[in-house]
Structures are given as structure tokens and as C-alpha cells.
Write an enzyme that holds these catalytic residues in place. Structure first.
Site, PDB file in Angstrom:
ATOM      1  N   HIS A 208     -11.529  13.103  56.519  1.00  0.00           N
ATOM      2  CA  HIS A 208     -11.605  14.543  56.253  1.00  0.00           C
ATOM      3  C   HIS A 208     -11.651  14.844  54.758  1.00  0.00           C
ATOM      4  CE1 HIS A 208     -11.761  18.576  57.425  1.00  0.00           C
ATOM      5  NE2 HIS A 208     -10.752  18.648  58.277  1.00  0.00           N
ATOM      6  N   ASP A 212     -16.287  17.509  56.525  1.00  0.00           N
ATOM      7  CA  ASP A 212     -15.635  18.684  57.107  1.00  0.00           C
ATOM      8  C   ASP A 212     -15.819  18.684  58.623  1.00  0.00           C
ATOM      9  OD1 ASP A 212     -14.783  19.709  54.658  1.00  0.00           O
ATOM     10  OD2 ASP A 212     -16.728  20.662  54.294  1.00  0.00           O
TER      11      ASP A 212
END
Length: 237
Positions: A208, A212
Site C-alpha cells: 500500500h 492505492d
């Protein structure tokens, strides 16, 4: 009964696997997103062409080639999933090529040989390369350079009957696609009827820090869409 214990020295490969998995957990901000895919069209295509494919190419047609193709096209659309963070320079490295590591079981543990430049590979090229690596893995003949690099990994737990799982990133990559077992499940069709369909759960574990949620979900939906409409794969859509 016997309550003795046996101690066995960890092999160099098992030590290296352990080290790399901890490295992934300690470095990446990992999370997993899921999607389900209807395998009906792909199964039909395979059943229709597998005999001719084997006759022409001298190799069996599996499902892995379709997933490698689908992942490759989708990675080219979403460069972040094929990229990596260089922690030393705080730069994001976007690769203009796709090298897919394919998890293969070997007598000494799971190994991930790399299919290089999959954007240039046909279904037959992929199947031949996987068969060659599978044979090398069984014989313990895989070289380190066979496993070096890779921009993305595909792991197929489905061959062992896994229904659902969260794969762990193969560092220094940023994402890994987990395939699972295909099971007949009741699904609601577009017309509102319930029908038994061959369904597979797909999982994407991603870093992450770089990828995204929107990109991860878009990637997984892109792979699923290409598998469900396998004619798109042949047209590179």
C-alpha cells in the site's frame, strides 16, 4: 506412545525463504483485496482446443498461460502494480517490461522461477517455460539466475485445493496474485436465475506504500474480466 523429537538442520533454501518472507512483512504495508472469477469460458476454450494445442506445440494447455497473459496486459495498464520502491533513494521504479515469477513446488520448498518479458510471450511460450522450470525444480536443478528478478508473482494454491488465501509479497516486488481452486457454486445470472458456475477466488496482496486501493481493485477486476472473456486475451484487449 513415542514422544521423541527429531531435529533437522534448516536447508539454505528454507533459511532464505524464511528471511525473504520476514523481509516482506517488515518492509511492505501489505494488504489483500479479493475478486471472484467465472472460469466457464476459459474451461470451454481449453476443452475445445487442448488436443490441437498439444499436437501443434508439444505441450499441454493449462490455465496458467491465460492468467500470465491477463496479468501482463493488466500490469501494462497499471504501471504501479509492476513497479517497486527503491528504499535507498526514495524513488519509485516503473518497469517498461513485465517479468512474472511463477510459484512452483519443489522437493525443497516453494520456488519462484521468472518468466522474462511475458509481454512478448505466447500461450505456448508460457506453458513450455513453466514445464521446463517445473522439471528443473523437481530435479533440484534450478539456478539462482532462474529465480532472480521478477516484477510480479502469480501463485496457484488451487493445485493443492486451496479455496481462499492471502498470498505474501515476494520482495522486492510490490504485488502478488493468488489463484485458488475452481468450485461449482450457485451464482445469480444477469437474468436473475440461479445457475451452477465454475468459480475461482482471486486474491491480490499489494504494498500500500506504492499501490492505492483503487489501482489494486482495478487490476484484479481487469484480470478477472480478461479471464471471463478469454477472446479478449487473444486480441490483447
Amino acid at each position: 506412545g513415542d514422544r521423541s523429537e527429531t531435529r533437522v538442520k534448516m536447508t539454505r533454501m528454507r533459511l532464505r525463504i524464511a528471511q525473504r518472507l520476514k523481509e516482506a512483512q517488515n518492509t511492505a504495508a501489505m494488504l489483500t483485496t479479493f475478486q471472484e472469477v467465472d472460469m466457464g469460458n476459459l474451461i470451454e476454450m481449453r476443452n475445445k482446443h487442448k488436443d490441437e494445442f498439444e499436437k501443434v506445440h508439444g505441450i499441454k494447455l493449462g490455465f496458467m498461460s491465460a492468467f500470465v497473459r491477463a496479468a501482463t496486459v493488466t500490469l501494462q495498464e497499471l504501471p504501479a502494480v509492476n513497479g517497486v520502491i527503491d528504499d535507498a533513494t526514495n524513488e519509485i521504479v516503473y518497469r517498461n517490461y513485465v517479468d512474472i515469477s511463477v510459484a512452483v513446488a519443489s522437493p525443497n520448498g516453494l520456488v519462484v522461477p521468472v518468466l522474462r518479458n511475458t509481454e512478448k510471450m505466447s500461450f505456448a511460450d508460457v506453458e513450455k517455460a513453466i514445464a521446463m522450470y517445473g522439471k528443473k525444480a523437481k530435479e533440484g536443478a534450478l539456478a539462482l539466475e532462474d529465480m532472480a528478478g521478477g516484477t510480479f508473482t502469480i501463485s496457484n494454491g488451487g493445485v493443492f485445493g486451496s479455496l481462499f488465501g492471502t498470498p505474501i509479497i515476494n520482495p522486492p516486488q510490490s504485488a502478488i496474485l493468488g489463484m485458488h481452486a475452481t468450485k461449482m457454486r450457485p451464482m445469480v445470472t444477469a437474468g436473475g436465475k440461479i445457475e451452477a458456475r465454475p468459480m475461482m477466488y482471486l486474491a491480490l496482496t499489494y504494498d500500500h506504500r506504492l499501490i492505492d486501493g483503487r489501482e489494486a481493485v482495478t487490476f484484479l477486476k481487469g484480470v478477472a474480466g480478461r479471464i471471463e472473456d478469454s477472446s479478449r486475451l487473444l486480441l490483447t484487449l
